[in-house]
Design a protein around this motif. Sequence first.
Motif, PDB file in Angstrom:
ATOM      1  N   ARG D  80       0.804  -1.215   0.000  1.00  0.00           N
ATOM      2  CA  ARG D  80       0.000   0.000   0.000  1.00  0.00           C
ATOM      3  C   ARG D  80       0.832   1.256   0.000  1.00  0.00           C
ATOM      4  O   ARG D  80       0.314   2.354  -0.090  1.00  0.00           O
ATOM      5  CB  ARG D  80      -0.900   0.050   1.243  1.00  0.00           C
ATOM      6  N   GLY D  81       2.144   1.126   0.122  1.00  0.00           N
ATOM      7  CA  GLY D  81       2.938   2.264   0.536  1.00  0.00           C
ATOM      8  C   GLY D  81       3.302   3.272  -0.526  1.00  0.00           C
ATOM      9  O   GLY D  81       3.829   4.320  -0.211  1.00  0.00           O
ATOM     10  N   TRP D  82       3.067   2.949  -1.806  1.00  0.00           N
ATOM     11  CA  TRP D  82       3.546   3.905  -2.816  1.00  0.00           C
ATOM     12  C   TRP D  82       2.510   4.942  -3.134  1.00  0.00           C
ATOM     13  O   TRP D  82       1.500   4.660  -3.747  1.00  0.00           O
ATOM     14  CB  TRP D  82       3.947   3.176  -4.082  1.00  0.00           C
ATOM     15  N   PRO D  83       2.718   6.178  -2.714  1.00  0.00           N
ATOM     16  CA  PRO D  83       1.688   7.196  -2.903  1.00  0.00           C
ATOM     17  C   PRO D  83       1.422   7.489  -4.368  1.00  0.00           C
ATOM     18  O   PRO D  83       0.366   7.984  -4.691  1.00  0.00           O
ATOM     19  CB  PRO D  83       2.255   8.408  -2.176  1.00  0.00           C
ATOM     20  N   ASP D  84       2.343   7.174  -5.245  1.00  0.00           N
ATOM     21  CA  ASP D  84       2.096   7.517  -6.639  1.00  0.00           C
ATOM     22  C   ASP D  84       2.015   6.308  -7.551  1.00  0.00           C
ATOM     23  O   ASP D  84       2.007   6.437  -8.763  1.00  0.00           O
ATOM     24  CB  ASP D  84       3.180   8.466  -7.145  1.00  0.00           C
ATOM     25  N   GLY D  85       1.985   5.168  -6.925  1.00  0.00           N
ATOM     26  CA  GLY D  85       1.709   3.984  -7.712  1.00  0.00           C
ATOM     27  C   GLY D  85       2.873   3.473  -8.521  1.00  0.00           C
ATOM     28  O   GLY D  85       3.009   2.280  -8.712  1.00  0.00           O
TER      29      GLY D  85
END
Lengths: 486, 325, 117, 93
Positions: D80-85
């Motif tokens: 879940r951790g990548w804010p920009d995918g």
Amino acid sequence: MTASWSFALLVLGPLMAAALAFVFPRRGRGVALAAAGITAGAWVGLVREVMAGGVQIQRVGGWSAPLGIDLRADGLAVLMLMVTGLISGAVTLYSGRYFRDAHDLESAHRERYFWPLFLFLWAALNALFLSADIFNLYVTLELLGFAAVALVALAGNREALKSAMRYLFVSLAASLFYLLGVALVYGQCATVDLTLLAAKAQPGPTLWVALALMTGGLLAKAALFPLHFWLPPAHANAPAPVSALLSALVVKGAFYILLRLWFEAFHSLNTPAVAQVFGGLGAAAILWGSANALFQPRLKLLVAYSTVAQLGYLFLLFPLAAARDGGFLAWSGGLIFLAAHACAKTAMFLTAGNILHAAGHDRIKDLGGITHVPPISTFAFGLAGLSLIGLPPSSGFAGKWLLLSASLVQGQWWWVVVMLVGSLLAAAYVMRVLTRAFTRVPDATAPHPIPPVMEWTALAMAVLAVGFGLVARWPAELLRVGVPWP
Amino acid sequence: MDREIAMMSHVFDWILVLLVLALAWRSLNDCDLFRGVIQFIALGLLLAVAWLRLRAPDVALAEAAVGSGLTGALILSALVRMRQRERRGVPASASSDTSRTLQSGTSNRSRVLIGALSLALLTALGWAVFRFSAQSSGLAVESLAKLPESGVTNPVTAVLLNFRAYDTLLEIGVLLLAIVGVWALRRGERPGDDLRERPLLMSLLRLLLPVLVLAAGYLLWIGASAPGGAFQGGALLAGALVLGLLAGLAGRFLRRERLLRTGLTLGVLVFAAAGLLALWRTGGLLQYPAGQGGAWILVIEAAALISIGLTLGLLYLGGRPEEEK
Amino acid sequence: MPDTDHRLYLVAGAALFAIGFYSLVVQTHLLRRIMALNVMGSGVFLVFLTLADRTTGSVADPVPHAMVLTGIVVAVCATGLALALADRVQAATNKVDVDDGPDGSQDATDAKEARRG
Amino acid sequence: MNTLYLAAAVVLLLTMVLGLARVFWQTSRADSLLAAILFGTTGVALVLLLGAGLGLSGAVDMALVFALLAAVLGVAFVLRGWPDGDSKEKREP
């Protein structure tokens, strides 16, 4: 033995009810009614013990302070519990209808979550009023704040969410200020018990800073001018029964702790200069809040600003009650005023909810034109206004009268001026609503009829706000029990 | 030798404190929010080390699990959610441009004002804390004297569940209230991905989940005599639940709503019922019968463990699980 | 532990509190403000635990430890609630701050000033 | 011996300072993430050394919790951790 059960049930009754209302979402109203019955019984038991045997103390867990936590019921606590019980009871009756009325999914959701949150709020208030331990008071404050914020957000619209967010920030930051103060107090005195602190607290830099931190936090929670900015939007945008709870009870929780701190635990630090500062802020709140109330476009905002103003009167208690001469006059006056305001404000917000329900909006200038407000609601608003202005024989009058007498006895005439100006302004904003919003228009009918129970509970609270003044002698007697000075 | 240790620990203290302060400042004022959150998590970790240094191992355990781990995961997933919505949403108003946040908001004038206010606060606090005497036993003597009567041998557990059990009861109430509030606010996302395409992660989870549950039970049990207890154990249980949610293993469990609600309220109900039962038996609220303190505490803690684990884990979900009937 | 420099830790606690407070008021992004509250809380806990460490015996004072444990749990609950609320605010307003209040609060005027500048 | 443990703890703390410095100055998100994971690992060792050096109780249990939670956070980051995918993260000033 009875007192122990009263203590336990007053706190655990609503708390367990909150949990049960969460497990059985469809039984919320029934659970709340049961909790109301239990707390009422417990309160009656407690008040009898207090009247007969003086201040009651419960050592939780069998340990006494400083190691354990003491619960304590004196006249002041019992009075606050009574006000809480009355208003919570009224809100229980009112909300049973209020949330059920529109049969859409959204309001079903709201009703489902209203009950557990409301019962948590109730439990937090009862726990707060009974606590004699400043750390335990912190926990009750957090319970109270969370429940209040969640209830405001329950309204679900844009403005309500934003004001709930701001309210949460203020509330949490204020709690941390309070908690830091508790840490310093504990480091200095090695106890967090109110009674022991009264003996141990000596004026000094550490306690000055500690008390300043705690007071700052509590003033923000009590919304005293100039820390009132969060209150009007939060109280005005919440669902009507929630607004009533917030204005009547929640802000007073913080005020109550301030009384406990300045008049009991740290009475040795309570100097006349400090008291005058509190009074000055109170006076500013009266004038600022009343003046703002005059110009609000919406009824609920007007009532919310009126709360800002009325809270100011409570803080006049600080300069007036600290003096030996006529101190008790001011003490009982301020607290009767508190009870009067709680009832009157509940009546007003419930009425505002009724009007909102009937008209679909609460813009003051348009109310008179399109809808015919039923006479019961008009009457309820008028009666509550009577108490708010402080006209005899209302309880608002009784409270103000005692405060006025105290200031005259002590020669602090400047508070008299403030109170009179405040009353005139209150009269002006109450009349503004009565003349413009409640004028009868011959043919107008309410688009939505108001359920009778919602009208009658509002009226009952208004009658109480007036009638309480007729028996003002009884609370004054009650307040004598455990009063912080001889 | 002792002097060497003293000197070394002084060096350690200074580096630790400076690192903590730097991280605190940077985490809140870094121009990149994501990096700020990362530093925030590191801050929690260092604070846990500081708590250990200050001889508070119970708190250090809780901070490591809750303060750093869970809070960090909560904020991180909220950040991801907000960014996603931002990208989906309207090419929004100026204020939603997060790369700009360092300059956003308050004007320079009020920044200076608030800075001055904060400095004044710091000065007053510094003035107050410098007055403290270097030694004070607080309530240590009293609590150790009464420790044998409490039913446990870890003094912190004795304070939490016996001497000041009433605080803890209300605090379990706060936990329940928080989850009720969150459920009232929003519906959680459908949690988790299908992990069948990530065999490596899956096998890690197969190992990690049971270990987490085991460690939770261990911390609960050992809490009576050593650092640990329901909160620390509950936090680990919550970690297990979070992993289960992320891996999409908990879907069926989330649909059993009545069960979920019962589990969430178990802590409050058992604790409160124990309080009333004790009142009935001994005449004092939460006053356990003499000699039975240990057993009562264990029962209460076990119920609390379940509720704490569920609550903290479901906070990560960020809302109520499914559409309610 | 007598050899610990308590004043260092106490001042650090005060500084954490002040840093958190400053950022809470100055920052506008909801997540930053939520983190700022957590930092303020950590400052309080640091003060509490340092004060508890002043005992001469072999163990520290357990009462503040219990209080801080309570505080930590309350803090994570507050964070969870605040994040859910922040999410709703963003969904309703398309913004990640709550600054331009319709009630004309002080915050609002400041924010407008900043936008102009 | 205890002095040695403490000295090692100080050294570990200094490596954390270095890692932090790397996060301060112009890193991509992947770098700061790696720094955080490094912190977690260092934390386990730091806690063990500190516990041994000062004779603190509970240090071993705490190291266990650190290790477990680091794993949980690691998984959370990955899933879940990548804010920009995407991982093509531009360098930010």
